[in-house]
Design an enzyme around this catalytic site. Structure first.
Site, mmCIF file in Angstrom:
data_model
loop_
_atom_site.group_PDB
_atom_site.id
_atom_site.type_symbol
_atom_site.label_atom_id
_atom_site.label_comp_id
_atom_site.label_asym_id
_atom_site.label_seq_id
_atom_site.Cartn_x
_atom_site.Cartn_y
_atom_site.Cartn_z
ATOM 1 N N ASP A 161 -11.634 0.924 -2.237
ATOM 2 C CA ASP A 161 -11.729 -0.259 -1.360
ATOM 3 C C ASP A 161 -12.626 0.077 -0.160
ATOM 4 O OD1 ASP A 161 -11.340 -2.706 -0.230
ATOM 5 O OD2 ASP A 161 -9.242 -2.373 0.345
ATOM 6 N N SER A 194 -7.674 -5.469 8.030
ATOM 7 C CA SER A 194 -8.405 -4.902 6.893
ATOM 8 C C SER A 194 -9.855 -4.597 7.229
ATOM 9 C CB SER A 194 -8.395 -5.893 5.730
ATOM 10 O OG SER A 194 -7.149 -5.843 5.111
ATOM 11 N N GLY A 195 -10.330 -3.469 6.752
ATOM 12 C CA GLY A 195 -11.718 -3.075 6.990
ATOM 13 C C GLY A 195 -11.901 -2.345 8.307
ATOM 14 N N GLY A 240 -5.700 -9.121 8.422
ATOM 15 C CA GLY A 240 -6.752 -9.346 9.424
ATOM 16 C C GLY A 240 -7.224 -8.038 10.046
ATOM 17 N N HIS A 271 -12.492 -5.276 -0.284
ATOM 18 C CA HIS A 271 -11.710 -6.485 -0.597
ATOM 19 C C HIS A 271 -12.024 -7.661 0.342
ATOM 20 C CE1 HIS A 271 -8.404 -5.163 2.290
ATOM 21 N NE2 HIS A 271 -8.431 -6.461 2.517
HETATM 22 C C1 4AZ Z 1 -3.653 -7.214 4.396
HETATM 23 O O1 4AZ Z 1 -3.113 -8.068 3.696
HETATM 24 C C2 4AZ Z 1 -2.846 -6.051 4.791
HETATM 25 N N1 4AZ Z 1 0.655 -2.977 6.478
HETATM 26 C C3 4AZ Z 1 -3.448 -5.029 5.511
HETATM 27 C C4 4AZ Z 1 -2.693 -3.954 5.875
HETATM 28 C C5 4AZ Z 1 -1.386 -3.863 5.547
HETATM 29 C C6 4AZ Z 1 -0.774 -4.865 4.827
HETATM 30 C C7 4AZ Z 1 -1.524 -5.950 4.453
HETATM 31 C C8 4AZ Z 1 -0.600 -2.665 5.981
HETATM 32 O O2 4AZ Z 1 -4.818 -7.302 4.765
#
Ligand code: 4AZ
Length: 451
Positions: free
Chosen positions: A305, A401-402, A399, A260
Site C-alpha cells: 500500500d 491514510s497516506g 483520513g 489505496h
Molecule cells: C482508514 O480507514 C483507516 N486505526 C486508517 C487507519 C486506521 C484505520 C482505518 C488505523 O483509512
C-alpha cells in the site's frame, strides 16, 4: 545602686511608731522599665514620623525593584541568538558511498563525532556560557576526503561585538584541529548567518523540525493540535480541493503516500497537494502531475500500500515546508520505540475529518505481537508495521491514510518509518494502527523518484 538579690533596711520613727522598710534590688525585668519609658520629645525623633517611615520604605522598595528589573533585563532579555557557519575539512576520513545519506550509521556516527568535538572545544573555552549547540548540516566529498558544513548557535549580549565574537570562535576552532581522533584542517572560515541563512541551511537538510522542544503525551484520537511548522513534511492530498488523504514530502517534487488513496480516483487532474497545518487555509497549494501506485498493491490483503505523487512544480523549502528523511533499507525499527503519527483524520471511527492537523505519540509493536490471535491473527505482512498504545486510545483513523509515522534519530533528525495504511476501526485495544513499512520499499521509492 543595688546589685541583684541585695537587701537594705530603713527604719523611720514617727509618733513613737517605728516603721521598718526592707528593700530588695529589683529583678532584671523591672530594670527594663526606665528604658521603655517614653523619651522626651527631641528634634531627632521627627525622623520616625509615619510619613518619613513610609517614604523610606517606598524608596527602598523602588530601588530594589529597579535593581531586580535591570538584573533580569541584562541576564535574560539583553541576550540575542547568533548563528555562524563553518566548514571543517576532515583529513583522516575517506569519503565513501555510505556518507551520501544521513540515514546511514556511518553518516550519523561521523556527524556525531564532529558535533561532539566542536561542543567539547566550546565547553572548555571562555565561550562556554555563550555556546548553545552545533549541528552538522551536510557531509560532502572533496577529493577523497570529507568536508562537514556545520552551523553553530550562540547566545550572548546584544551589545557584544560580532567581530570580536567571530575572532573568539576562530581561536576556539583553531585548537579543535589539534584535538580528538579526527584530524581537522586548521584553516576554517567563519561566516555569520542571518536568521534567513540559518533557516535555509537547516531546511535544505531532511528531517529537521524548526523547534526541537520535547513533545509530551499526545493523542491523535482526542489528541493534541499541531502548531505551524511542527510537521513540515505533512501534506494534505485533496480530491477536488477537499482533504482525502495524508501525504509525506520526501523531496521538493515528490510526495509519498498510500496506494489505496487512489483506488477510485486515479486521475491526477482531480488532485492537489496542500501544505500547512490547516486544510482549509493552506499556506501553499500545488497541482499533482503524476500518481505512481505500486504495481503489486492488493486491495484484498492491503499488501504494498504505497504510492508516490509528483507535484506539478517543485516547492521552495522554508521553515514550514520541507522534506522528511527516508530511512536506509537496512534500518531496524525497534519494537517499543516511540513514534509520532500526524494527520487530519477523524477522531472516531466513522466520524468527520478535521481541518487542523493533529499529532499522536505511539510505540512500535512487533509484527509477531501484532499478529497474535487477539490482534490481527496473521494479516500483518512483512511489508507492514504496527504502532499504537496498549489502551488503543492513540491511533490513526480514516483520513489519516497516506500520512506519516515518524521517528527521531540521535541527531534529532526525523525519519518516516511508516505510511498510515489500515487497522480494525480506530483506537481499540489489541488493534494497533497498521502502516506500510517504509524500509521494505526504500529501493522502490528510489527507482520511482530518484530520491
Ligand atoms: C482508514 O480507514 C483507516 N486505526 C486508517 C487507519 C486506521 C484505520 C482505518 C488505523 O483509512
Amino acid at each position: 545602686m543595688l546589685a541583684v538579690g541585695e537587701e537594705e533596711t530603713y527604719s523611720v520613727v514617727k509618733n513613737d511608731v517605728r516603721v521598718t522598710l526592707r528593700i530588695r534590688k529589683p529583678v532584671a525585668f523591672f530594670s527594663l522599665i526606665p528604658v521603655l519609658r517614653p523619651r522626651p520629645v527631641t528634634p531627632q525623633s521627627r525622623f520616625f514620623s509615619p510619613f518619613v517611615v513610609a517614604f523610606i520604605v517606598i524608596t527602598t522598595v523602588l530601588i530594589l525593584a529597579m535593581t531586580i528589573g535591570l538584573l533580569i533585563h541584562f541576564l535574560a532579555f539583553d541576550k540575542k541568538t547568533y548563528f555562524y557557519h563553518s566548514s571543517f575539512q576532515i583529513l583522516n576520513v575517506e569519503y565513501t558511498e555510505a556518507l551520501n545519506s544521513p540515514a546511514t550509521q556511518e553518516y550519523r556516527h561521523l556527524s556525531e563525532r564532529i558535533e561532539s568535538m566542536i561542543t567539547d572545544a566550546f565547553r572548555e573555552s571562555n565561550l562556554r556560557s555563550d555556546f548553545i549547540r552545533t549541528h552538522v548540516v551536510k557531509l560532502r566529498k572533496e577529493g577523497n576526503g570529507v568536508i562537514a558544513d556545520a552551523v553553530m548557535k550562540f547566545r550572548s549580549s546584544k551589545r557584544s561585538n560580532r567581530r570580536s565574537m567571530k575572532n573568539r570562535i576562530h581561536s576556539v576552532l583553531r585548537i579543535l584541529s589539534n584535538s580528538g581522533s579526527l584530524e581537522i584542517a586548521p584553516s576554517n572560515e567563519i561566516t555569520s548567518l542571518t536568521d534567513q541563512d540559518t533557516e535555509n541551511f537547516l531546511t535544505q537538510e531532511c528531517g529537521a523540525r524548526p523547534d526541537l522542544i520535547t513533545l509530551s503525551e499526545e493523542r491523535i484520537i482526542g489528541g493534541t493540535l499541531a502548531e505551524t511548522g511542527d510537521w513540515p513534511w505533512q501534506v494534505s492530498l485533496q480530491l477536488n480541493n477537499v482533504h482525502h488523504c495524508g501525504g509525506i514530502l520526501i523531496s521538493n517534487l515528490w510526495v509519498l503516500t498510500a496506494a489505496h488513496c487512489f483506488r477510485s480516483y486515479s486521475n491526477p487532474l482531480q488532485w492537489t497537494a496542500t501544505f500547512g497545518v490547516s486544510t482549509i487555509r493552506p499556506i501553499l497549494r500545488v497541482r499533482v502531475r503524476t500518481i505512481v501506485s505500486h504495481n503489486n498493491y492488493r486491495y484484498s490483503t492491503r499488501d504494498n500500500d504505497i504510492a508516490v505523487v509528483q507535484l506539478e512544480r517543485p516547492v521552495t523549502f522554508n521553515r514550514n515546508i520541507h522534506r522528511v528523511c527516508l530511512p536506509a533499507a537496512t534500518q531496524i525499527i525497534l519494537p517499543g520505540s516511540v513514534a509520532y503519527v500526524t494527520g487530519w483524520g477523524s477522531l472516531t471511527y466513522g466520524g468527520n475529518t478535521v481541518t487542523d492537523l493533529r499529532q499522536g505519540q505511539v510505540r512500535i509493536v512487533s509484527n509477531n505481537e501484532c499478529n497474535e490471535p487477539a490482534g490481527y491473527g496473521g494479516s500483518v505482512l512483512p511489508g507492514m508495521l504496527c504502532a499504537g498504545v496498549p489502551s488503543g486510545a492513540v491511533d490513526a483513523c480514516q483520513g489519516d491514510s497516506g500520512g506519516p509515522l515518524v521517528q527521531e534519530d540521535s541527531r534529532r533528525l526525523w525519519f518516516v518509518v511508516g505510511i498510515v495504511s489500515w487497522g480494525y476501526q480506530c483506537g481499540l485495544p489489541n488493534k494497533p494502527g497498521v502502516y506500510t513499512r517504509v524500509t521494505t520499499y526504500r529501493d522502490w521509492i528510489r527507482q520511482q523518484t530518484g530520491v
